[in-house]
Scaffold this active site. Structure first.
Site, short mmCIF file in Angstrom:
data_model
loop_
_atom_site.label_atom_id
_atom_site.label_comp_id
_atom_site.label_asym_id
_atom_site.label_seq_id
_atom_site.Cartn_x
_atom_site.Cartn_y
_atom_site.Cartn_z
N GLU A 117 52.90 54.35 54.60
CA GLU A 117 51.66 53.96 53.92
C GLU A 117 51.71 52.51 53.47
O GLU A 117 50.72 51.78 53.59
CB GLU A 117 51.39 54.88 52.72
CG GLU A 117 51.20 56.35 53.08
CD GLU A 117 50.15 56.55 54.16
OE1 GLU A 117 49.23 55.72 54.27
OE2 GLU A 117 50.25 57.52 54.92
N GLU A 141 48.89 53.62 63.88
CA GLU A 141 49.83 54.64 63.42
C GLU A 141 51.23 54.34 63.95
O GLU A 141 52.20 54.39 63.21
CB GLU A 141 49.39 56.03 63.87
CG GLU A 141 48.18 56.58 63.15
CD GLU A 141 48.33 56.58 61.64
OE1 GLU A 141 49.38 57.01 61.15
OE2 GLU A 141 47.41 56.12 60.95
#
Lengths: 410, 190
Positions: free
Chosen positions: A146, A232
């Site tokens: 994150e 990602e």
């Protein structure tokens, strides 16, 4: 690092421009259908206004909207010291200018996301299910992923692109519904007023507009998803580089993928790309091709991370990616130019016993209660009382030893 | 006639102007990198201080349970006061290394005291200590990354010229002083 961020910014701008032109063309075509030849520019203006307003809102308070839409609650250090420490560790490792705000989502499905305008104003949200299932190293891997999104400036991109996609979907939906209702009645009046030739041109326009209204959202979505899949992988690479321990994230992903709890309650198509793992459970999209998924397959991400046996730099991730997928590199070439020596580290000592996991589950219940302003009280007999915030009296009797206890009120 | 004067003028003024802008750009990049190195260094400092503050707490919590481990506690307290009294960077690195070693030894001994491991207060202190140890490690990692960027910039052409002009000098990496931390721990079954 800087090369990667720059390449990301460039890609974001390209995508935004493409999506903006899709939106403008859509507005133009729809305007022409509704208001005749000159109406194209009127439609253009409406489309631009919708987008501008939504973008301004998302820029000023998009993160708050997303956080409250996913029912995330802010927490303090006392509620979950470990989560706080892990976030601060990753903040230091990444050299972020400010500590991200930390939120917990009361949901058993393990997942996490980051949002915010820039690294100075960023937030990280994790679900209670994530805290319940992961050990320290795995939590660190997820948080590092994150934080990498924050460092790579993905958070703003996801918000802005999501809003753009939302405007396109909104515009085409309004148009298609409007068409549907106007064709039910009253539409004949408009066509007959414009003379014979004009009517024909308008019908052609109409067909084009309908096709555009159906295709535009799909196109925009595919583009958005393609880039978010890439991000990602890059965030995984960043996480490995920050923690120097790719196995942490790999085993976290494994646990998240194998989790039996029902899918996250507060999620939709636009917010899905934010999460570390696709929050939609497989049953929904079992036959859909790779193109329409927001996330790369988890098994592939895990395999790449486990392939990093020598080091954790972007170069090594790129090689591992090529090994596993047999495709060319996912990392922007510019980011590969600087050679880095990034050695791996050992796992931190922590027993992963069943007993510990059981205790962790109970602690998560406590965390949720603490977030919801429960009062915790320990009786002299050793029993721990958890008092809900709507309990009004100032005294309570211990259910075990029947001693009367004072409830401390803030 | 008029155009050639313009061209000469552009060359005479434009090229030095571009050169100045170029130098300013590189100079600013160097300053930014140097500030990042300094900032990363201060992060290490903050976390080391935090480790020193935590130790009395840790000792206080564990003392009641570990009556026969006097030597371990003394080693930690002594290493702490030495680390706090360190004057130079190399001295500090050495003392902090010793302190880290004493703490990891202590954590191994804790494994023999199941009561202590179940104590909520101790678990809280232990988490803080783990967090701080990790933060020190990551701060060091980040500092070394920044030093690498900075040193690369100083040595590479053309920024090395500007670095030389304005006296930017290479920084040292923060290396681990204690050999034991570098080696893989050996397990013996004697």
């Amino acid at each position: 690092m800087w090369e990667l961020i720059r390449a990301n910014k460039r890609n974001s701008i390209v995508l935004m421009v493409i999506m903006a032109s899709v939106l403008l063309v859509l507005g133009f075509v729809i305007g022409m259908v509704f208001f005749g030849q000159e109406g194209g520019f009127f439609g253009l203006m409406i489309a631009t206004t919708i987008w501008l307003v939504l973008t301004l809102i998302s820029f000023s308070s998009g993160d708050q909207i997303l956080l409250s839409a996913s029912r995330a609650q802010p927490i303090t250090h006392e509620v979950h010291p470990q989560l706080f420490n892990v976030v601060e560790e990753m903040k230091i490792a990444a050299g972020l200018p400010a500590m991200p705000k930390i939120y917990i989502i009361n949901d058993p499905a393990p997942n996490a996301f980051a949002t915010g305008r820039n690294p100075q104003n960023a937030s990280v949200a994790v679900t209670a299910g994530l805290l319940a299932r992961l050990n320290r190293d795995e939590l660190q891997g997820v948080i590092a992923h994150e934080i990498s999104h924050i460092v790579h400036r993905d958070i703003l991109f996801v918000t802005l692109a999501g809003i753009m996609l939302g405007s396109i979907v909104l515009l085409s939906q309004v148009f298609l519904r409007g068409m549907f209702y106007s064709s039910m009645g009253g539409s004949r009046r408009r066509y007959s007023s414009g003379g014979k030739g004009g009517g024909q041109a308008q019908i052609v326009m109409l067909v084009i507009a309908i096709i555009a209204a159906i295709l535009a959202p799909i196109m925009a979505q595919l583009l958005y998803f393609a880039l978010s899949r890439r991000r990602e992988y890059l965030a995984d690479a960043g996480a490995a580089r920050l923690t120097r321990y790719p196995e942490g994230l790999a085993s976290a992903l494994e646990k998240i993928a194998g989790d039996p709890s029902p899918q996250l309650a507060t999620v939709n198509k636009v917010t899905a790309p934010m999460y570390i793992v696709n929050p939609f459970k497989k049953a929904k999209q079992i036959k859909l091709s790779n193109l329409t998924s927001t996330h790369p397959p988890i098994s592939e991400r895990i395999k790449i991370l486990r392939n990093l046996s020598q080091g954790a730099s972007f170069n090594e991730y790129s090689d591992a990616y090529a090994n596993v997928t047999h495709k060319k590199t996912i990392v922007p070439v510019a980011a590969l130019s600087t050679k880095e020596d990034v050695p791996l580290r050992q796992a931190s000592a922590e027993a992963g016993s069943e007993e510990r996991l059981d205790k962790q589950m109970r602690q998560v219940g406590d965390i949720i209660r603490r977030v919801n302003q429960f009062i915790f009280l320990t009786c002299a007999c050793g029993l721990k009382l958890k008092i809900p915030p709507n309990y009004k009296s100032n005294k309570i009797n211990c259910p075990r030893c029947n001693k009367s206890l004072d409830i401390p009120r803030k | 006639m008029g155009t050639s004067i313009l061209i000469v003028f552009l060359i005479l003024v434009g090229i030095p102007l571009l050169l100045i802008l170029f130098v300013i750009g590189i100079y600013n990049a160097l300053v930014r990198l140097r500030n990042q190195v300094d900032n990363a260094w201060s992060q290490i400092d903050v976390q080391l201080k935090r480790r020193h503050d935590l130790i009395p707490n840790l000792v206080e919590t564990a003392k009641g349970y570990m009556k026969h481990e006097r030597g371990t506690f003394e080693a930690i307290t002594q290493a702490r006061s030495q680390a706090m009294g360190a004057k130079t960077v190399s001295e500090a690195a050495k003392a902090e290394g010793a302190l880290g070693e004493a703490l990891s030894k202590f954590m191994l001994v804790v494994e023999n005291y199941p009561d202590l491991k179940a104590n909520q207060n101790f678990l809280a202190v232990q988490e803080e200590l783990t967090g701080t140890e990790n933060k020190i490690a990551f701060a060091r990692q980040s500092y070394n990354d920044q030093v690498l960027f900075f040193n690369n910039k100083i040595q590479m052409f053309p920024s090395n010229i500007i670095a030389g002009m304005f006296g930017f000098t290479k920084r040292d990496f923060f290396e681990i002083e204690v050999a034991a931390e570098r080696e893989v721990p050996k397990v013996s079954f004697s």
